[in-house]
Design a protein around this motif. Structure first.
Motif, PDB file in Angstrom:
ATOM      1  N   ILE A  58       0.873  -1.177   0.000  1.00  0.00           N
ATOM      2  CA  ILE A  58       0.000   0.000   0.000  1.00  0.00           C
ATOM      3  C   ILE A  58       0.909   1.224   0.000  1.00  0.00           C
ATOM      4  N   ASP A  62      -2.362   6.087  -1.299  1.00  0.00           N
ATOM      5  CA  ASP A  62      -3.547   5.265  -1.647  1.00  0.00           C
ATOM      6  C   ASP A  62      -4.749   5.665  -0.782  1.00  0.00           C
ATOM      7  N   ARG A  63      -5.281   6.867  -1.013  1.00  0.00           N
ATOM      8  CA  ARG A  63      -6.265   7.409  -0.053  1.00  0.00           C
ATOM      9  C   ARG A  63      -7.580   6.641  -0.069  1.00  0.00           C
ATOM     10  N   HIS A  64      -8.015   6.148  -1.250  1.00  0.00           N
ATOM     11  CA  HIS A  64      -9.277   5.388  -1.269  1.00  0.00           C
ATOM     12  C   HIS A  64      -9.130   4.103  -0.438  1.00  0.00           C
ATOM     13  N   LEU A  65      -8.019   3.419  -0.680  1.00  0.00           N
ATOM     14  CA  LEU A  65      -7.797   2.131  -0.012  1.00  0.00           C
ATOM     15  C   LEU A  65      -7.612   2.315   1.494  1.00  0.00           C
ATOM     16  N   ARG A 180       1.377   8.029  -9.874  1.00  0.00           N
ATOM     17  CA  ARG A 180       0.898   7.340  -8.650  1.00  0.00           C
ATOM     18  C   ARG A 180       1.972   7.430  -7.554  1.00  0.00           C
ATOM     19  N   THR A 184       1.499  12.047  -3.877  1.00  0.00           N
ATOM     20  CA  THR A 184       1.270  12.353  -2.482  1.00  0.00           C
ATOM     21  C   THR A 184       1.914  13.679  -2.111  1.00  0.00           C
ATOM     22  N   ASN A 416      -4.091  -1.456  -9.437  1.00  0.00           N
ATOM     23  CA  ASN A 416      -3.813  -1.455  -8.003  1.00  0.00           C
ATOM     24  C   ASN A 416      -5.122  -1.369  -7.220  1.00  0.00           C
ATOM     25  N   ASN A 417      -5.040  -1.742  -5.963  1.00  0.00           N
ATOM     26  CA  ASN A 417      -6.263  -1.836  -5.156  1.00  0.00           C
ATOM     27  C   ASN A 417      -6.803  -0.476  -4.728  1.00  0.00           C
ATOM     28  N   ASN A 418      -5.962   0.544  -4.760  1.00  0.00           N
ATOM     29  CA  ASN A 418      -6.484   1.888  -4.500  1.00  0.00           C
ATOM     30  C   ASN A 418      -7.447   2.271  -5.632  1.00  0.00           C
TER      31      ASN A 418
END
Ligand SMILES: Cc1cc2nc3c(=O)[nH]c(=O)nc-3n(C[C@H](O)[C@H](O)[C@H](O)COP(=O)(O)OP(=O)(O)OC[C@H]3O[C@@H](n4cnc5c(N)ncnc54)[C@H](O)[C@@H]3O)c2cc1C
Length: 452
Positions: A58, A62-65, A180, A184, A416-418
């Motif tokens: 992570i 990855d703010r959503h995740l 990505r 940040t 990616n999972n985000n």
């Protein structure tokens, strides 16, 4: 009466969608053909411990995740650790994490380094990715930083992420990869931290299964969906394991490509003019050892003599107690989803892998090795070829009650999972209210969809 919703695919997309919709009142049934939930994010038994079948981390951006992990009560299970990157070339490993290490990297000259920095800045300045769809990633990177820097630095990274198919991929891939990493506002120290959930993704998957069931949802594993047939009174009949079940709405989260009957039978039109979505698979030996192999989380390889393209030192970030004091290293190689190498039996893969391993780690002893696991998956990464966005299926389809939500729809982001949780958030924001209502029994277009 709540809306009956069938979701096909219990990967992280299907699980999080099922959790969201069932907690909002829909009566959800989640199907997966595999006996264990999680899809590509699932877990594996490494003997003394469980960890992810494929490597996952992570990012602090990855703010959503991260938001979702807090929402489902796992915020306190997040762990962060500094991470380093390396590059193996000409028989040596070079650290390339910090700007200082990059400055000392001997295989790129000073002008090349300036152009490397310029490439990263240029990526961060681009807002409209669409123009990048028309140019190959190789051509674009060579144009920005020159062939020498490209060959020494970017090509090993592309090989590690995409295998030989990188040649067909557009510049959107590297743009989304770089943005990505740098998306940040964190300080550099935070940016170089990578995160994981204590217990690995097994913790997340099991939490989601519990939440879905607590909200009245049903999970049917080991059930490959073979057909989705629109029903005369509205909704769909979904066939799996010889059993038909009726749903008011169906959401498909698995891969769809041109070869799939799902794509050709009517409800979905995929890539009509530009071709189907193509997928890369991954062959991924995983080694459990008594000592650490690399100090890096990612080590990209510029070494055609080695039969894998990257080394992922999971134990460089994961606390030793998570893996029973042992060390976990993944050795991925990405291949086209129909490549015969993906189907080779383990007893053929293991000696080939062992040969490459000895070249990379000549001092590794048999006694250091606790276990070797050959993990693989055929449909992993949708291949972002030129003009890729023209190929992908839309979320809403010709049938108002049939939806597709899958990773092929990530036209300007990496896999990616985000991005998965972001897509689920967006789906719930756009369509969620209508899933809280009672079923609309107006007659549907009569069509049959068969799933591969
Ligand atoms: C090697 C590797 C490394 C990765 N590293 C990272 C990382 O570091 N960080 C990160 O965020 N992400 C990473 N990812 C990506 C992450 O795993 C994916 O974003 C995520 O798994 C996608 O989930 P999904 O649910 O959309 O798809 P999937 O996991 O593919 O789930 C689809 C599900 O549909 C099921 N299905 C398909 N057809 C049928 C059918 N006919 N009937 C019933 N079920 C069906 C499948 O069995 C599967 O379980 C990595 C992936 C891989 C492979």
């Amino acid at each position: 009466m709540p809306l009956r919703v069938g979701i096909i695919g219990a990967g992280i997309m299907g699980l999080s969608l099922a959790q969201r919709l069932s907690s909002n009142g829909a009566q959800v049934t989640l199907f997966d053909r595999e006996p264990q939930a999680g899809g590509l994010t699932t877990y594996h038994d490494y003997g003394d411990f469980w960890w992810d079948r494929f490597y996952h981390v992570i990012l602090s951006s990855d703010r959503h995740l991260i938001g979702y992990l807090h929402e489902i009560g796992l915020g306190d299970r997040l762990r962060w650790s500094p991470a380093r990157s390396g590059l193996y070339a000409k028989g040596r490993m070079y650290p390339v994490t910090s700007p200082w290490e990059l400055l000392r990297f001997p295989l790129v000259g000073m002008i090349g380094k300036v152009r490397l920095a310029h490439t990263i800045l240029a990526c961060n300045r681009i807002r409209d990715w669409r123009a990048l769809e028309a140019v190959s990633v190789e051509e674009w990177l060579i144009g920005l930083c020159g062939r020498r820097t490209y060959e020494a630095f970017w090509k090993p990274l592309l090989l590690a992420k995409l295998g030989e198919q990188y040649r067909r991929v557009s510049a959107v891939f590297i743009w989304s990869y770089i943005t990505r990493l740098f998306s940040t506002r964190d300080t550099r120290a935070q940016r170089n931290q990578l995160g994981y959930v204590s217990g690995g993704y097994r913790t997340v998957i099991q939490r989601l299964e519990t939440l879905i069931q607590a909200a009245g949802g049903t999970i049917r594993l080991g059930t490959a969906i073979q057909a989705i047939e629109s029903a005369q009174g509205g909704g769909f009949s979904v066939r799996g394991n010889g059993r038909d079940e009726h749903f008011d709405r169906v959401i498909w989260t698995g891969p769809i490509d041109g070869g799939s009957p799902l794509a050709t039978k009517g409800l979905v039109s995929v890539g009509t003019s530009s071709g189907p979505v193509e997928y890369l698979g991954v062959l991924c030996p995983v080694l459990v050892t008594r000592r650490p192999l690399v100090p890096y989380y990612t080590l990209n390889l510029a070494a055609p003599e080695i039969p894998f393209t990257g080394v992922i030192g999971m134990s460089s970030i994961v606390a030793a107690e998570e893996t029973a004091g042992l060390f976990l290293t993944y050795f991925p190689k990405y291949l086209p989803s129909d490549d015969p190498q993906l189907k080779l039996p383990d007893d053929i893969v293991k000696p080939q892998f062992g040969e490459g391993l000895r070249k990379l780690f000549p001092d590794l002893q048999e006694a250091d090795i606790v276990g070797l696991h050959i993990n693989r998956a055929a449909k992993v990464q949708p291949l972002q070829v030129l003009h890729y966005s023209k190929r992908v299926p839309t979320v809403t389809t010709r049938h108002k009650d049939f939806f597709i939500l899958n990773t092929s729809q990530f036209v300007n982001s990496t896999l990616n999972n985000n991005a998965v949780i972001g897509a689920v958030n967006e789906f719930v924001r756009t369509h969620g209210r209508s899933f809280e209502s009672t079923p609309d029994r107006s007659p549907a277009v009569l069509e049959t969809v068969e799933a591969s």
